[in-house]
Design an enzyme around this catalytic site. Structure first.
Site, short mmCIF file in Angstrom:
data_model
loop_
_atom_site.label_atom_id
_atom_site.label_comp_id
_atom_site.label_asym_id
_atom_site.label_seq_id
_atom_site.Cartn_x
_atom_site.Cartn_y
_atom_site.Cartn_z
N CYS A 1 40.80 33.10 24.70
CA CYS A 1 40.91 34.01 23.55
C CYS A 1 41.18 33.25 22.27
CB CYS A 1 42.02 35.02 23.81
SG CYS A 1 43.60 34.21 24.17
N GLU B 1 33.05 38.79 19.00
CA GLU B 1 33.54 37.83 20.00
C GLU B 1 32.47 37.61 21.07
OE1 GLU B 1 36.55 39.01 22.93
OE2 GLU B 1 37.61 37.14 22.49
N LYS C 1 47.62 43.63 38.47
CA LYS C 1 46.21 43.71 38.81
C LYS C 1 45.48 42.55 38.14
CE LYS C 1 42.48 45.51 37.38
NZ LYS C 1 41.59 44.42 37.85
N GLU D 1 47.52 41.90 24.44
CA GLU D 1 46.99 40.62 23.94
C GLU D 1 45.48 40.70 24.10
OE1 GLU D 1 51.02 38.10 25.06
OE2 GLU D 1 49.24 37.80 26.28
P1 NAD Z 1 38.48 43.00 30.27
O1 NAD Z 1 39.15 43.82 29.23
O2 NAD Z 1 37.11 43.36 30.68
O3 NAD Z 1 39.35 43.03 31.63
C1 NAD Z 1 40.70 42.62 31.65
C2 NAD Z 1 41.40 43.31 32.82
O4 NAD Z 1 41.41 44.72 32.58
C3 NAD Z 1 40.71 43.11 34.16
O5 NAD Z 1 41.71 42.99 35.16
C4 NAD Z 1 39.94 44.42 34.34
O6 NAD Z 1 39.68 44.75 35.67
C5 NAD Z 1 40.89 45.41 33.69
N1 NAD Z 1 40.28 46.64 33.19
C6 NAD Z 1 39.04 46.80 32.67
N2 NAD Z 1 38.85 48.08 32.30
C7 NAD Z 1 40.00 48.75 32.57
C8 NAD Z 1 40.42 50.10 32.43
N3 NAD Z 1 39.63 51.03 31.91
N4 NAD Z 1 41.67 50.42 32.83
C9 NAD Z 1 42.50 49.50 33.34
N5 NAD Z 1 42.15 48.20 33.52
C10 NAD Z 1 40.92 47.83 33.13
O7 NAD Z 1 38.58 41.50 29.77
P2 NAD Z 1 37.95 40.21 30.48
O8 NAD Z 1 36.49 40.22 30.28
O9 NAD Z 1 38.51 40.10 31.86
O10 NAD Z 1 38.62 39.04 29.62
C11 NAD Z 1 38.09 38.54 28.43
C12 NAD Z 1 38.78 39.16 27.23
O11 NAD Z 1 40.18 38.91 27.27
C13 NAD Z 1 38.31 38.56 25.91
O12 NAD Z 1 38.15 39.59 24.96
C14 NAD Z 1 39.48 37.66 25.50
O13 NAD Z 1 39.58 37.39 24.11
C15 NAD Z 1 40.64 38.44 26.00
N6 NAD Z 1 41.83 37.60 26.17
C16 NAD Z 1 42.87 37.73 25.29
C17 NAD Z 1 43.99 36.90 25.41
C18 NAD Z 1 45.15 36.99 24.44
O14 NAD Z 1 46.21 36.45 24.76
N7 NAD Z 1 45.00 37.65 23.31
C19 NAD Z 1 44.05 35.96 26.45
C20 NAD Z 1 42.96 35.85 27.32
C21 NAD Z 1 41.85 36.68 27.18
#
Ligand code: NAD
Length: 500
Positions: free
Chosen positions: A301, A403, A191, A267
């Site tokens: 990130c 963040e 997804k 992650e």
């Molecule tokens: P997010 O957590 O809002 O969403 C990530 C994914 O999860 C999306 O596909 C979203 O639709 C899905 N999602 C959201 N709520 C969910 C739920 N309740 N159940 C299942 N799936 C759900 O994150 P974002 O805003 O898309 O991305 C930014 C974040 O990602 C930042 O915090 C960043 O630091 C982190 N990030 C971490 C890494 C790493 O490797 N540590 C890499 C890239 C981004």
């Protein structure tokens, strides 16, 4: 089948939107649609078919069935051959993937060409090599009573793996998980973020063209809560969940995984520190910090949102970083020189601008940026913010500890190495740290003392895909990369054979 016109997706308005569909058991399937907007102009650039619960169920069933087919009987080396074909096909679709990524995110064509898309193919080649040469343990056993046995471990897939990823580096982060999952013989339901549905849809076409058996790779589009993300994480047919995204979302998914006793790899977010010592090559430290703060609009990130600078070079460093922040060129994504990009959505821009306001309310001095650029063209409908450099915040200010995920950093001075390490470690997060110094001993001390999954010395975002990757504290659970990925995406059965 090409799903949309690349010309439409590089920030040049015009033409009609395409339709991006789910991919289940080897076929594209539709659903109620939602619009995908361009971060550059705010216009609709595609309609996306949202997967309802029945579609997610069909995707999980197709993935389960695929494990019983030819995919389940392939050796690791045979799967490695398939993975290399996927890499070849990703390279053949290079221009389409660049257009997809640029269209969805507004990032520059030059970044997509040099970072995002090449890493897609590199992920498949790396894990083809890693799995083809992976060994397992074996022990020759002899007990005091004279019995003898040979023990050896057999690597097996975990089963159906759910892969949920964010929008910042869509193809790179998705393939970082799909490649090892397939290398280990699993089937997957992926997804992508609702904000970046395009490159994952091209990846479905790539899988078909590369001869990946039907049902091994399935794609569901949609949102998190009460949508495809939640349907997937609480589906009883899913054996393991790997997730990249916000720490708060990770916590929600952990609860769903706990109900089904599913393995998880997370992650998550970061508030990464950069430490600049007075003995550093200051030119390299300034340019490195420009990259580590502003790359991808600060939406990585691993970006540094906290910079700590030794007091004797603090004023010079602040002045130079602020100057560079104001010089970064805007431009359309298709312009080779473009450095700034829009944020992913209007909601995310509201969040980042909220932190710019909060920083002022918390007493920050704004050395650069702090607002919204104006273009007098269609980009005024997009979601740009100015690269921003702040100083003067208290160590516990929200802007200095939470963040933000935008093109912004706060700079504070330090006097001693111990103080620098303590400031860096004073965070709920533990993803990455960057250290600029010419002192070899200090570089190694930083590696030992900084509580982060990665410590970079005199560089940033230099990755070897064989190394462990992940975060401590609120930044993640587990490690992926190299054989660490094999450990998550496979199960081991120990076979004990009586030798007498
Ligand atoms: P997010 O957590 O809002 O969403 C990530 C994914 O999860 C999306 O596909 C979203 O639709 C899905 N999602 C959201 N709520 C969910 C739920 N309740 N159940 C299942 N799936 C759900 O994150 P974002 O805003 O898309 O991305 C930014 C974040 O990602 C930042 O915090 C960043 O630091 C982190 N990030 C971490 C890494 C790493 O490797 N540590 C890499 C890239 C981004």
């Amino acid at each position: 089948m090409t799903l949309w016109h690349p010309d439409l997706l590089v920030g040049r308005p015009g033409g009609s939107p395409g339709l991006l569909q789910n991919y289940v058991g080897g076929s594209f399937v539709g659903g109620k649609t939602f619009p995908k907007l361009s971060p550059v102009t705010g216009e609709t650039i595609a309609e996306v078919a949202e997967a309802d619960e029945a579609t997610v169920d069909a995707a999980v069933s197709a993935a389960r069935q695929a494990l019983n087919g030819p995919w389940g009987r392939m050796s690791e080396q045979e799967r490695a051959v398939v993975l290399r074909r996927v890499a070849d096909e990703l390279e053949r679709r290079f221009d389409d993937l660049v257009a997809a990524e640029v269209g969805d995110t507004g990032k520059s064509v030059s970044q997509a060409r040099t970072l995002d898309i090449p890493r897609g193919a590199a992920n498949f080649r790396a894990f083809a090599d890693i799995v083809a040469s992976a060994s397992t343990e074996s022990f020759s056993t002899s007990l005091p009573d004279g019995r003898r046995a040979l023990n050896y471990a057999v690597r097996k897939p975990v089963g159906v793996v759910a892969i949920i990823v964010p929008w910042n580096l869509p193809l790179l982060l998705l393939t970082w998980k799909v490649a090892p999952a397939l290398a280990c013989g699993n089937s997957v339901v992926v997804k992508p973020s609702e904000e970046t549905p395009s490159s994952a849809t091209v990846l479905a076409e790539v899988m078909a063209a590369a001869g990946v058996p039907e049902g091994v790779f399935n794609l569901v589009h949609g949102f998190g809560p009460s949508s495809a993300g939640e349907f997937l994480t609480r589906h009883p047919g899913v054996d393991a969940i790997t997730f990249t995204g916000e720490s708060a979302t990770g916590s929600t998914i952990a609860k769903a995984a706990a109900d089904g006793v599913k393995a998880v790899s997370f992650e998550l977010g970061g508030k990464n520190a950069g430490l600049i010592f007075a003995d550093a090559d200051l030119d390299a430290a300034v340019e490195g910090s420009v990259r580590s703060t502003f790359t991808n609009g600060g939406q990585v990130c691993l970006c540094t949102e906290r910079l700590y600078v030794e007091r004797s070079v603090y004023d010079e460093f602040c002045a130079r970083l602020a100057q560079r922040a104001t010089e970064l060129p805007y431009g359309w994504p298709a312009d080779e020189s473009t450095a700034n990009m829009p944020l992913i959505s209007s909601q995310h821009r509201e969040k980042v601008l909220g932190y710019y306001d909060l920083a002022r309310a918390e007493g920050a001095t704004v050395l650069a940026g702090g607002g919204v650029p104006s273009f007098d063209d269609a980009r005024d409908g997009g979601w740009y913010v100015q690269p921003t450099v702040l100083t003067g915040l208290a160590a516990d200010a929200r802007t200095a500890t939470e963040e933000i995920f935008g093109p912004v950093c706060h700079i504070a001075p330090f006097d001693t190495e111990d103080e620098a390490f303590a400031l860096a470690n004073d965070s709920q997060y533990g993803l990455a740290a960057t250290v600029w110094t010419r002192d070899v001993g200090r570089a190694h001390r930083a590696g030992a003392r900084l509580d982060t999954g990665i410590v970079w010395v005199n560089t940033w975002f230099l990755r070897d895909l064989r190394t462990p990757f992940g975060g401590m504290k609120a930044s993640g659970v587990g490690r992926e990369g190299g054989t660490h990925s094999l450990a998550f995406y496979s199960e081991l059965t120990n076979v004990c054979v009586n030798l007498d």
